[in-house]
Design a protein around this motif. Sequence first.
Motif, PDB file in Angstrom:
ATOM      1  N   ASP A  13     -15.720   2.295   3.724  1.00  0.00           N
ATOM      2  CA  ASP A  13     -14.446   2.094   3.040  1.00  0.00           C
ATOM      3  C   ASP A  13     -14.311   0.593   2.785  1.00  0.00           C
ATOM      4  OD1 ASP A  13     -11.894   2.171   2.057  1.00  0.00           O
ATOM      5  OD2 ASP A  13     -10.911   2.600   3.968  1.00  0.00           O
ATOM      6  N   LEU A  14     -13.845   0.212   1.621  1.00  0.00           N
ATOM      7  CA  LEU A  14     -13.758  -1.229   1.302  1.00  0.00           C
ATOM      8  C   LEU A  14     -12.609  -1.904   2.028  1.00  0.00           C
ATOM      9  CD1 LEU A  14     -14.530  -1.847  -2.453  1.00  0.00           C
ATOM     10  CD2 LEU A  14     -15.824  -2.528  -0.461  1.00  0.00           C
ATOM     11  N   GLN A  15     -11.475  -1.203   2.134  1.00  0.00           N
ATOM     12  CA  GLN A  15     -10.302  -1.828   2.743  1.00  0.00           C
ATOM     13  C   GLN A  15     -10.257  -1.547   4.238  1.00  0.00           C
ATOM     14  OE1 GLN A  15      -9.790  -0.329  -0.443  1.00  0.00           O
ATOM     15  NE2 GLN A  15      -9.840  -2.380  -1.315  1.00  0.00           N
ATOM     16  N   ILE A  16     -11.000  -2.335   4.997  1.00  0.00           N
ATOM     17  CA  ILE A  16     -10.990  -2.190   6.447  1.00  0.00           C
ATOM     18  C   ILE A  16     -10.596  -3.528   7.053  1.00  0.00           C
ATOM     19  CG2 ILE A  16     -12.638  -0.294   6.695  1.00  0.00           C
ATOM     20  CD1 ILE A  16     -14.832  -2.415   7.041  1.00  0.00           C
ATOM     21  N   PRO A  17     -10.106  -3.515   8.312  1.00  0.00           N
ATOM     22  CA  PRO A  17      -9.767  -4.789   8.952  1.00  0.00           C
ATOM     23  C   PRO A  17     -11.001  -5.690   9.046  1.00  0.00           C
ATOM     24  CG  PRO A  17      -8.867  -2.935  10.194  1.00  0.00           C
ATOM     25  CD  PRO A  17      -9.753  -2.355   9.139  1.00  0.00           C
ATOM     26  N   GLU A  18     -10.760  -6.944   9.098  1.00  0.00           N
ATOM     27  CA  GLU A  18     -11.765  -8.008   9.077  1.00  0.00           C
ATOM     28  C   GLU A  18     -13.023  -7.701   9.870  1.00  0.00           C
ATOM     29  OE1 GLU A  18     -11.324 -11.745   7.961  1.00  0.00           O
ATOM     30  OE2 GLU A  18     -10.583 -10.282   6.523  1.00  0.00           O
ATOM     31  N   PRO A  19     -14.197  -8.127   9.405  1.00  0.00           N
ATOM     32  CA  PRO A  19     -14.459  -8.597   8.044  1.00  0.00           C
ATOM     33  C   PRO A  19     -14.419  -7.425   7.061  1.00  0.00           C
ATOM     34  CG  PRO A  19     -16.479  -8.562   9.363  1.00  0.00           C
ATOM     35  CD  PRO A  19     -15.368  -8.180  10.274  1.00  0.00           C
ATOM     36  N   ASP A  20     -14.060  -7.695   5.816  1.00  0.00           N
ATOM     37  CA  ASP A  20     -13.825  -6.599   4.867  1.00  0.00           C
ATOM     38  C   ASP A  20     -15.138  -5.956   4.398  1.00  0.00           C
ATOM     39  OD1 ASP A  20     -14.989  -8.204   3.013  1.00  0.00           O
ATOM     40  OD2 ASP A  20     -13.136  -8.702   1.964  1.00  0.00           O
ATOM     41  N   GLY A  21     -14.980  -4.902   3.602  1.00  0.00           N
ATOM     42  CA  GLY A  21     -16.124  -4.103   3.179  1.00  0.00           C
ATOM     43  C   GLY A  21     -17.198  -4.903   2.463  1.00  0.00           C
ATOM     44  N   VAL A  22     -16.785  -5.877   1.664  1.00  0.00           N
ATOM     45  CA  VAL A  22     -17.764  -6.665   0.910  1.00  0.00           C
ATOM     46  C   VAL A  22     -18.625  -7.478   1.878  1.00  0.00           C
ATOM     47  CG1 VAL A  22     -18.061  -8.462  -0.829  1.00  0.00           C
ATOM     48  CG2 VAL A  22     -16.228  -6.783  -1.091  1.00  0.00           C
ATOM     49  N   ALA A  23     -17.954  -8.115   2.851  1.00  0.00           N
ATOM     50  CA  ALA A  23     -18.691  -8.933   3.822  1.00  0.00           C
ATOM     51  C   ALA A  23     -19.601  -8.054   4.682  1.00  0.00           C
ATOM     52  CB  ALA A  23     -17.707  -9.698   4.706  1.00  0.00           C
ATOM     53  N   VAL A  24     -19.085  -6.880   5.058  1.00  0.00           N
ATOM     54  CA  VAL A  24     -19.881  -5.959   5.875  1.00  0.00           C
ATOM     55  C   VAL A  24     -21.124  -5.516   5.107  1.00  0.00           C
ATOM     56  CG1 VAL A  24     -19.896  -3.642   6.876  1.00  0.00           C
ATOM     57  CG2 VAL A  24     -17.972  -5.173   7.325  1.00  0.00           C
ATOM     58  N   THR A  25     -20.945  -5.190   3.821  1.00  0.00           N
ATOM     59  CA  THR A  25     -22.080  -4.781   2.989  1.00  0.00           C
ATOM     60  C   THR A  25     -23.149  -5.866   2.989  1.00  0.00           C
ATOM     61  OG1 THR A  25     -20.580  -3.567   1.550  1.00  0.00           O
ATOM     62  CG2 THR A  25     -22.762  -4.032   0.681  1.00  0.00           C
ATOM     63  N   ALA A  26     -22.718  -7.099   2.738  1.00  0.00           N
ATOM     64  CA  ALA A  26     -23.667  -8.205   2.650  1.00  0.00           C
ATOM     65  C   ALA A  26     -24.410  -8.372   3.978  1.00  0.00           C
ATOM     66  CB  ALA A  26     -22.937  -9.484   2.280  1.00  0.00           C
ATOM     67  N   ALA A  27     -23.667  -8.296   5.092  1.00  0.00           N
ATOM     68  CA  ALA A  27     -24.285  -8.500   6.403  1.00  0.00           C
ATOM     69  C   ALA A  27     -25.285  -7.389   6.721  1.00  0.00           C
ATOM     70  CB  ALA A  27     -23.208  -8.567   7.483  1.00  0.00           C
ATOM     71  N   MET A  28     -24.901  -6.149   6.389  1.00  0.00           N
ATOM     72  CA  MET A  28     -25.794  -5.024   6.689  1.00  0.00           C
ATOM     73  C   MET A  28     -27.076  -5.107   5.868  1.00  0.00           C
ATOM     74  SD  MET A  28     -23.246  -1.766   7.007  1.00  0.00           S
ATOM     75  CE  MET A  28     -22.291  -1.475   8.497  1.00  0.00           C
ATOM     76  N   VAL A  29     -26.928  -5.410   4.586  1.00  0.00           N
ATOM     77  CA  VAL A  29     -28.106  -5.461   3.715  1.00  0.00           C
ATOM     78  C   VAL A  29     -29.021  -6.607   4.138  1.00  0.00           C
ATOM     79  CG1 VAL A  29     -28.881  -5.824   1.342  1.00  0.00           C
ATOM     80  CG2 VAL A  29     -26.943  -4.325   1.802  1.00  0.00           C
ATOM     81  N   GLU A  30     -28.414  -7.667   4.650  1.00  0.00           N
ATOM     82  CA  GLU A  30     -29.225  -8.791   5.106  1.00  0.00           C
ATOM     83  C   GLU A  30     -30.038  -8.402   6.350  1.00  0.00           C
ATOM     84  OE1 GLU A  30     -28.787 -13.543   6.013  1.00  0.00           O
ATOM     85  OE2 GLU A  30     -27.111 -12.202   6.336  1.00  0.00           O
ATOM     86  N   ALA A  38     -14.223   1.684  13.007  1.00  0.00           N
ATOM     87  CA  ALA A  38     -12.897   1.609  12.405  1.00  0.00           C
ATOM     88  C   ALA A  38     -12.627   0.262  11.739  1.00  0.00           C
ATOM     89  CB  ALA A  38     -11.832   1.888  13.462  1.00  0.00           C
ATOM     90  N   ASP A  39     -13.448  -0.736  12.037  1.00  0.00           N
ATOM     91  CA  ASP A  39     -13.245  -2.020  11.370  1.00  0.00           C
ATOM     92  C   ASP A  39     -14.587  -2.729  11.193  1.00  0.00           C
ATOM     93  OD1 ASP A  39     -13.905  -3.604  13.702  1.00  0.00           O
ATOM     94  OD2 ASP A  39     -11.940  -3.046  14.513  1.00  0.00           O
ATOM     95  N   GLY A  40     -14.541  -3.857  10.523  1.00  0.00           N
ATOM     96  CA  GLY A  40     -15.767  -4.539  10.152  1.00  0.00           C
ATOM     97  C   GLY A  40     -16.584  -5.002  11.344  1.00  0.00           C
ATOM     98  N   ARG A  41     -15.887  -5.512  12.363  1.00  0.00           N
ATOM     99  CA  ARG A  41     -16.590  -6.049  13.522  1.00  0.00           C
ATOM    100  C   ARG A  41     -17.352  -4.947  14.251  1.00  0.00           C
ATOM    101  NH1 ARG A  41     -14.470 -10.699  13.983  1.00  0.00           N
ATOM    102  NH2 ARG A  41     -12.387  -9.957  13.538  1.00  0.00           N
ATOM    103  N   GLN A  42     -16.594  -3.832  14.488  1.00  0.00           N
ATOM    104  CA  GLN A  42     -17.204  -2.670  15.140  1.00  0.00           C
ATOM    105  C   GLN A  42     -18.393  -2.173  14.327  1.00  0.00           C
ATOM    106  OE1 GLN A  42     -14.725   0.837  15.570  1.00  0.00           O
ATOM    107  NE2 GLN A  42     -13.706  -0.096  17.335  1.00  0.00           N
ATOM    108  N   ALA A  43     -18.190  -2.119  13.004  1.00  0.00           N
ATOM    109  CA  ALA A  43     -19.219  -1.576  12.128  1.00  0.00           C
ATOM    110  C   ALA A  43     -20.508  -2.369  12.279  1.00  0.00           C
ATOM    111  CB  ALA A  43     -18.740  -1.614  10.678  1.00  0.00           C
TER     112      ALA A  43
END
Lengths: 377, 215
Positions: free
Chosen positions: B54-71, B34-39
Amino acid sequence: MSSWTSAASIAIKDRMFRALAVLRAIVLVNAVVLNIVRADEFTRPAAGAACVGVMVGWSAIATWAYGDRSRRGLPLLVADLAVAVGLLAVTPLVKGADDSSSVPGFWVMGALFAWAIQYRLLGGLVAGVLLAGADLQRQSIDASDYGNAFLLVIGGPVLGYLCDSLQQMATERDVAEREAAMAAERARLARVVHDGVLQVLALVQRRGKELGGEAAELGRLAGEQERELRTLIRAQDALTAPGGGTMDLGAELARLEHGRNVTVSGPADPVDLPAATVRELVAATGACLDNVREHVGADAPAWVLLQAFPDRVEVAVRDDGPGIPDGRLAEAAAEGRLGVTEAIRGRVADLGGTAELTSGSFGTEWELVVPRGGTQA
Amino acid sequence: MSIRVMVVDDHPMWRDAVERDLADAGLDVVGVAADGRQALARFAAVRPEVVLLDLQIPEPDGVAVTAAMVEQDPEVRVLILSASGEQADVLAAVKAGATGYLVKSASREELLAAVRRVADGDPVFTPGLAGLVLGEFQRISEAPEPDPLEPRLTDRETEVLKLVAKGMSYRQIAERLVLSHRTVQNHVQNILGKLQMHNRVELTRYAIERGLDEE
């Protein structure tokens, strides 16, 4: 908010009193050195030394006292001015009546500045007049004495006025900053709300389509509202862009998505052009889309692509229709029915640009190219 | 084997609907958040192939989550699902490594097709995203001091991207440019690769500049 009590004006005062503390030290050193150099002018050297002692002592007290805003009241300022006026007044007693240089000299600046900072124009005037008066009454007046007095009287209020302006400006800036921060926070909250609404609208649209029947109609309505809200958000974002007779062509074109099956794409950054150019281009694009509606179908999909280059903008409008059969345009021209096409070409030509129409199995495509730098203001 | 998917969305209603659609179609939903941390926490544990984000999620946002996952896992495919279509965010997420972007109003069929395509490593471009990417490469080419390392689009790639932005399907593009469907796909893949490479070049340059400043 009053500039007398605002946090910004108090912060300005803090800074100015800190600067004044440095100035006090400089004029004190100057006064002490001058009095030592001119030590033989004193008719009563012991009293003269006491006067210098008072200056050193008061400078230390004043620097400490002005350091805290709670001590910066009328008593301190009155005492400050009284010491300066007093030293001017006793000068004839320690130096003899005919001596032209006063004991404190430029050291009186400290009190004058303090009054100008604290009480602004009026404070500067009061302190200037009192100091000038004290300076003039101790001796026979010559031209340079008059000059000094005049400077004190004129300098005090000028300085006070500057302090006044500075504090008012700081207060206004503070208010503006707070308003900007509030607007940004409001926009952020609105975005959260909008996002929630868009989520629901998207879900209704999707489920409605799947359920069919009346639900499909609901879904279609939700889809319309979703599109409208998204356009509205984009237009709102564009509001923060600088004005000056220019408009963001991207945001204006995005409005064309409203109520039709149109997708508008373009760069992320605003494409600012003179407002008149934007209006004409949007009208021409709208006419292209009307054409699609008429020839392909009321709900036929269409795409608008905006590209911005340093020297020109390009707007492409494409539909997925069957295209225009060969000879159809020539036929229409022969019958004098090229009204819409010519109107689009005319609008774009007025902007110094070109409009090309191509057609094929890929559908029909308008390519509008308009130079930047504005042929029309 | 079915595709392992993770769904990240802070709206339970929406998350459930998407999850059901995916499961009905035989896909394997291995995790939801449900949010970036959980994700990010669950991502490390369940290792999905595709993340629907979804891009608009509670911190960290979708952009940061994308970067972290791809890394963490360069092989992961992130498909952005956005309701508001905030343009700058979508572009930032794709630059950060997302493989595709879809608006939430897309139909179930479109969603499933998009998930299957990104799972194959095939970027999913909407016309809107293509327009943004075109604008981004235009901006790069206008830089006052062009960097020779900076990836640029070939004329053919620009042409393909323009056609995508004008709403044409790969099949239509292949037909119009007299290319094979596969070639068009390759072009789109290369475009995305170059955009992400540009992002890395930009980040590296930024890091170097910051590093030099601090010395």
